[in-house]
Design a protein around this motif. Sequence first.
Motif: not given
Length: 138
Positions: A32-51
């Motif tokens: 998810s990329l979310t605009l926090v301010t015009p000069d800041e974007v929050r980048w959140d990742e979540a998932g499951v790793m299979r290794l």
Amino acid sequence: MLPTDLIGEWTLRRTVVDRRAGVTGDVAGTTSLTLVTPDEVRWDEAGVMRLDGRETPVSRTLVVRHGQDDRWTVHFADGRVFHDWAWGASVEHACAPDDYTGVLAGSADRWTVRWEARGPAKDLRLDSVLERRAATAD
């Protein structure tokens, strides 16, 4: 492409190749990329790793900031600089004792993040594909 062009929800598929251990795995999840301010974007990742026969929940938060020099920079959640935002060009991250080299590229609907990590502790290739998720009706 600027990080503000990528605001929204993404399906994340990542291939992990650990050449040192001789194993290949994957991550399936969302970004998810979310605009926090015009000069800041929050980048959140979540998932499951299979290794290597195991499944592990994974997540991380990054922050992409627009600086006074008109450049965007990716930061870890704690504020440390990760790498420059240089679309379609090579970026680097020194993570002693290893070095990471990556590329962000693609379009507003499908983009990739590719990293090579090499050094005495790691020999990895990480290939991420992000595809825009369709908007859902309320």
